[in-house]
Design an enzyme around this catalytic site. Structure first.
Site, PDB file in Angstrom:
ATOM      1  N   LEU A   1       0.811  -1.222   0.000  1.00  5.19           N
ATOM      2  CA  LEU A   1       0.000   0.000   0.000  1.00  5.19           C
ATOM      3  C   LEU A   1       0.841   1.267   0.000  1.00  5.19           C
ATOM      4  O   LEU A   1       0.312   2.367   0.065  1.00  5.19           O
ATOM      5  CB  LEU A   1      -0.923   0.011   1.237  1.00  5.19           C
ATOM      6  CG  LEU A   1      -1.997  -1.081   1.277  1.00  5.19           C
ATOM      7  CD1 LEU A   1      -2.729  -1.038   2.605  1.00  5.19           C
ATOM      8  CD2 LEU A   1      -2.991  -0.914   0.128  1.00  5.19           C
ATOM      9  N   ARG A   2       2.164   1.099  -0.082  1.00  6.47           N
ATOM     10  CA  ARG A   2       3.029   2.281  -0.014  1.00  6.47           C
ATOM     11  C   ARG A   2       2.735   3.247  -1.162  1.00  6.47           C
ATOM     12  O   ARG A   2       2.743   4.459  -0.977  1.00  6.47           O
ATOM     13  CB  ARG A   2       4.495   1.844  -0.027  1.00  6.47           C
ATOM     14  CG  ARG A   2       5.445   2.948   0.415  1.00  6.47           C
ATOM     15  CD  ARG A   2       6.854   2.437   0.580  1.00  6.47           C
ATOM     16  NE  ARG A   2       7.046   1.785   1.860  1.00  6.47           N
ATOM     17  CZ  ARG A   2       7.567   0.580   2.018  1.00  6.47           C
ATOM     18  NH1 ARG A   2       7.938  -0.125   0.977  1.00  6.47           N
ATOM     19  NH2 ARG A   2       7.714   0.062   3.211  1.00  6.47           N
ATOM     20  N   GLY A   3       2.470   2.718  -2.353  1.00  6.57           N
ATOM     21  CA  GLY A   3       2.161   3.562  -3.502  1.00  6.57           C
ATOM     22  C   GLY A   3       0.926   4.412  -3.271  1.00  6.57           C
ATOM     23  O   GLY A   3       0.923   5.626  -3.526  1.00  6.57           O
TER      24      GLY A   3
END
Length: 348
Positions: A286-288
């Site tokens: 989910l970093r993006g």
């Protein structure tokens, strides 16, 4: 090495740098919101990577620190104070504060793990019963910027340490059962030439943004850049005076954005579309999603607006995702076509 602000009159002005808008925007947005996660800048030799990063120090705002604390602790942030300050509070000692410019620490390629993380004087700790800690570069960089030129040539083990500290906001040093930890919240900026090797995908993903820069092709712009450099080399103070007003305007805009970032809103539909794009591109984790949300808000606030638009997202999404795409190991980082197609499909 700490870049000294007293010698900033020898540094090329940020607002005088021609072109390379992607790199400049990435740096500005990270200063506005350090939680974006830093930026890795990759491009040809001689394209002004180091010059631009060092030019950033003129624009950095002042912060309040505990005066005699080697970790630049924020006197208002109890959760992120160093043990040094906590001990003073426990003893009801008075805490003096002062203002200082955000520091930029330059990490040399030959730096050792001890130089980066700091060391514990074991003999002193055992004989005198105190934790004798010699702070390293991560301590100096707390609440500042840590810059690594040629980051792709730095040992992967050291890059892992830096990224772990940047992600957690803390640095831990252990030796023979003795452990010291201190706050290490900093903006990590790396630059390098892709011809000398790329960073591993796992490490690339940990950088918030990825800026690509290339050699200027237009002959007129090249002549202009060469002329500017010659003028600056001949008289740095006179050259910098020409850009004083622009420098102050940009510095004021950054300070405004830092102070008003929490007022910026992004509606639920845009958040959903961001996640749909990441899903469409098969971005791991989910970093993006998180970085796109943060970066779009920083851009919006920088332009003195309070509501993120789809255009704001479009302007930053390439910086946020191009280095997170799955690709053939023999291919270079995606030029942006995949991201553009996914954005167009989801945002219509």
């Amino acid at each position: 090495m700490i870049i000294n602000h007293q010698n900033s009159h020898l540094i090329f002005p940020f607002t005088a740098i021609v072109g390379q808008e992607e790199m400049k925007l990435s740096l500005i947005l990270n200063v506005i919101d350090p939680k974006i996660g830093g930026v890795v800048i990759m491009g040809d030799r001689g394209t002004g990577k180091s010059t631009t990063v060092r030019a950033l120090i003129d624009l950095l705002p002042e912060i309040t620190v505990v005066s005699d604390d080697p970790f630049n602790s924020d006197p208002q942030d109890i959760d992120n104070m160093s043990y040094f300050v906590h001990e003073k509070i426990k003893k009801n000692e008075s805490i003096s504060t002062s203002k200082k410019k955000i520091s930029m620490i330059n990490l040399p390629l030959g730096a050792t793990e001890d130089r980066i993380c700091g060391t514990i004087d074991l003999e002193k700790a055992l004989t005198e019963g105190i934790k004798a800690f010699e702070p390293g570069l991560l301590a100096n960089a707390n609440r500042g910027i840590l810059y690594i030129d040629e980051v792709n040539l730095l040992d992967d083990h050291l890059v892992d340490i830096l990224l772990d500290a940047a992600a957690s906001g803390w640095n831990t040093v252990e030796r023979e059962g003795i452990s010291i930890n201190h706050p290490a919240r900093f903006i990590l900026i790396g630059s390098g030439n892709p011809e000398e090797g790329e960073l591993r995908p796992q490490l690339l993903d940990r950088f918030g943004l990825h800026a690509k820069i290339g050699t200027v092709k237009d002959p007129e712009i090249r002549v202009h850049i060469v002329g500017q450099r010659a003028e600056f080399d001949e008289s740095p103070l006179l050259f910098r005076k020409k850009y004083e007003k622009k420098q102050k305007q940009l510095a004021d805009s950054i300070l405004y954005a830092r102070d008003n970032l929490d007022k910026v809103k992004i509606n639920l539909d845009l958040k959903k579309n961001i996640s749909k794009v990441c899903s469409e591109l098969k971005i791991d984790g989910l970093r993006g999603d998180i970085v796109i949300n943060r970066t779009a808000k920083a851009l919006t606030c920088f332009e003195k607006r309070t509501q993120v638009t789809s255009n704001d997202i479009f302007r930053v999404i390439f910086l946020c995702l191009r280095h997170r795409l799955k690709k053939d190991p023999f291919e270079t980082i995606d030029s942006g076509k995949q991201v553009y197609e996914a954005f167009k499909k989801i945002f219509n």
